[in-house]
Design a protein around this motif. Sequence first.
Motif, short mmCIF file in Angstrom:
data_model
loop_
_atom_site.label_atom_id
_atom_site.label_comp_id
_atom_site.label_asym_id
_atom_site.label_seq_id
_atom_site.Cartn_x
_atom_site.Cartn_y
_atom_site.Cartn_z
N VAL A 366 -5.39 0.85 -4.42
CA VAL A 366 -4.92 -0.03 -3.35
C VAL A 366 -3.41 -0.20 -3.53
O VAL A 366 -2.97 -0.75 -4.55
CB VAL A 366 -5.59 -1.42 -3.40
CG1 VAL A 366 -5.10 -2.28 -2.25
CG2 VAL A 366 -7.11 -1.29 -3.35
N PRO A 367 -2.58 0.27 -2.58
CA PRO A 367 -1.13 0.12 -2.70
C PRO A 367 -0.75 -1.36 -2.85
O PRO A 367 -1.39 -2.22 -2.25
CB PRO A 367 -0.59 0.69 -1.38
CG PRO A 367 -1.70 1.57 -0.88
CD PRO A 367 -2.97 0.97 -1.35
N GLU A 368 0.30 -1.62 -3.65
CA GLU A 368 0.65 -3.02 -3.94
C GLU A 368 1.07 -3.79 -2.69
O GLU A 368 0.92 -4.99 -2.62
CB GLU A 368 1.72 -3.10 -5.02
CG GLU A 368 3.08 -2.55 -4.62
CD GLU A 368 4.12 -2.76 -5.72
OE1 GLU A 368 3.87 -3.58 -6.63
OE2 GLU A 368 5.17 -2.10 -5.68
N HIS A 369 1.57 -3.07 -1.66
CA HIS A 369 1.98 -3.77 -0.44
C HIS A 369 0.77 -4.20 0.40
O HIS A 369 0.91 -4.94 1.38
CB HIS A 369 2.96 -2.91 0.40
CG HIS A 369 2.33 -1.66 0.94
ND1 HIS A 369 2.33 -0.47 0.23
CD2 HIS A 369 1.67 -1.41 2.10
CE1 HIS A 369 1.70 0.46 0.95
NE2 HIS A 369 1.30 -0.09 2.08
N GLU A 370 -0.46 -3.73 0.04
CA GLU A 370 -1.67 -4.13 0.77
C GLU A 370 -2.44 -5.20 -0.02
O GLU A 370 -3.64 -5.08 -0.27
CB GLU A 370 -2.56 -2.91 1.02
CG GLU A 370 -1.92 -1.91 1.99
CD GLU A 370 -2.88 -0.78 2.37
OE1 GLU A 370 -4.10 -0.95 2.18
OE2 GLU A 370 -2.40 0.24 2.87
N SER A 371 -1.75 -6.26 -0.36
CA SER A 371 -2.34 -7.30 -1.22
C SER A 371 -3.49 -8.03 -0.52
O SER A 371 -4.42 -8.51 -1.18
CB SER A 371 -1.27 -8.30 -1.66
OG SER A 371 -0.66 -8.87 -0.52
N THR A 372 -3.46 -8.14 0.81
CA THR A 372 -4.55 -8.82 1.52
C THR A 372 -5.86 -8.05 1.35
O THR A 372 -6.94 -8.64 1.20
CB THR A 372 -4.26 -8.99 3.02
OG1 THR A 372 -3.93 -7.70 3.57
CG2 THR A 372 -3.10 -9.94 3.25
N LYS A 373 -5.76 -6.72 1.37
CA LYS A 373 -6.95 -5.88 1.17
C LYS A 373 -7.50 -6.10 -0.24
O LYS A 373 -8.71 -6.20 -0.44
CB LYS A 373 -6.59 -4.41 1.36
CG LYS A 373 -7.79 -3.48 1.29
CD LYS A 373 -7.40 -2.02 1.41
CE LYS A 373 -7.07 -1.67 2.85
NZ LYS A 373 -6.89 -0.20 3.04
#
Length: 417
Positions: A366-373
Motif C-alpha cells: 500500500v503506497p504511503e500516500h494512500e493512508s486512508t486505504k
Amino acid sequence: MIDIEKVLLVAVMHDKSNEEQFYYSLNELEALAKTAEGQVVDTIIQKRPTPHRAFYVGEGKLEEIKEKLEEHEIEVVITNEELSGGQIRNLQEQLDVRVIDRSQLILDIFAARARTKEGKLQVELAQYTYMLPRLHGQGTDLSRLGAGIGTRGPGETKLESDRRHIRRRMDDIKKRLEQVVNQRDQYRGNRKKQQLFQIAVVGYTNAGKSTLFNSLTKSDSLYEDKLFATLDPLSRRMKLPSNLEVLLTDTVGFIQDLPTALIAAFRSTLEEVKEADIILHVIDVAAPNKDEHEQTVYRLLSELDADQIPMLTVYNKKDLIDDADFVPGSHPYLLISALDEQDIRNVKIETEALIKQQWTYFSGFVPEHESTKLAKIRQYTILEKEEYQESRLAYRVEGFVDPNHAIMKEIKEFHQE
C-alpha cells in the motif's frame, strides 16, 4: 420484597421415561421454581404407564397430594409435564390451590424477566397462544387468585374475557410485533452495511453465557445464577487480538421442552443466531447432564437452520471439575473459566483462528500516500504483518480478509511483489 410461595412439585414417571433424564428434568423444574421465587417444599413422584387423563396422577396419589398441601400450607402445585385445560380444572377443583405446569412456569419466568417492549409483547403473545386452548381450565382459579407464580402477564380480566377478545388482542400484538421486527431488520441491515463480523453466544440456560459475554466485551450486562437471566438479545462490540472489531450477541438460554409457543414468540432473539458468522456454544462442564444440554442446543440450532454455521465450543466452569476426567464432545473446543483473563484471551485467539479459516489470505503493498486505504485494511481485516519499506515508499501488508467484504475491491488493486 417478593413473597416466596410454597411449592409442591408433581411428576409422573411413565413407560416412555428414561430414568436418568426424568430425574434431571425434575431437578431442572426445581431450579425453574426457584427462579420464579418459589420455595419447593416437597416433590411427589408417581410411576404409572401413562399420565391419568383427568388428574395427571392417579386418584390415590391425589389424596397424598391433598395431605401434603394441608400439612405444609402449600400455595402452588407445579407439574413436570404440560396439562390439558381439563386436567388443570379438575386438579384445581380437587386441591383448591393454584395448579400450573412446566410450560406455564417457563412462560411466567419470561414474563417476569422481559425488559424491552418487544420482549414483553412476545411473552404476552406466547402466554395467550398457550392458554387459549386451556381457557376453560383457568376461569375459577384466575378469578379467585390475584398474584403469584403462574399468574404474571396477561392477568385475570383479559383471560376471563371471551375468546374473540383474546384473539383480537393477539392480532393486535402480532401487528405491533411486525413493526418492531421491521425496525430490527433495518438495524440488522445497517449492521450488514457496516459489514461487521457477527458472533452469537448460545448455550443451555445457566451455562455462563452472560458471564463470558461480559468478560469478552468488558460490559456489565445482567448475569446471575438463575435460569433465563438473559432474555432480550444484547449486542456489543469486541476487539480481537489483531484489533479486528466484531459484534458479539448474547442470546436467551436454550432448555429442554421449551413451550412451542415460546420458541415461535422469541423468533427475533433466535434470528440473531441465524445471522451469525460464527457461534460460540457455551456448555457448563460441571453440569451432571452436560451431554444432554449439548444435544438440546444442537437440536434447536438445527430447527432454526443455524446448524451449518461454524462453531467454537466453550466448556465453561473448569474450576468445578478435575481436568484429567474431561472428555470433549465437540471440536474445535476450549476448556475455560469465564472469569479467568488468560482463558478469555484464549477464546479471542481461537475465535480469530476460526475466522481465518473462513477468510482469504492476502498480501501486497500500500503506497504511503494512500493512508486512508491502510486505515480501512487495519479496521476490516485480520492484519498479520505491516512493515514500511522505504525503498518502495510503501507498506507491505499481509493477513486475512472476508472475500465478500467491500474492502476486497481495494485489496485487488494492491501493488503485488
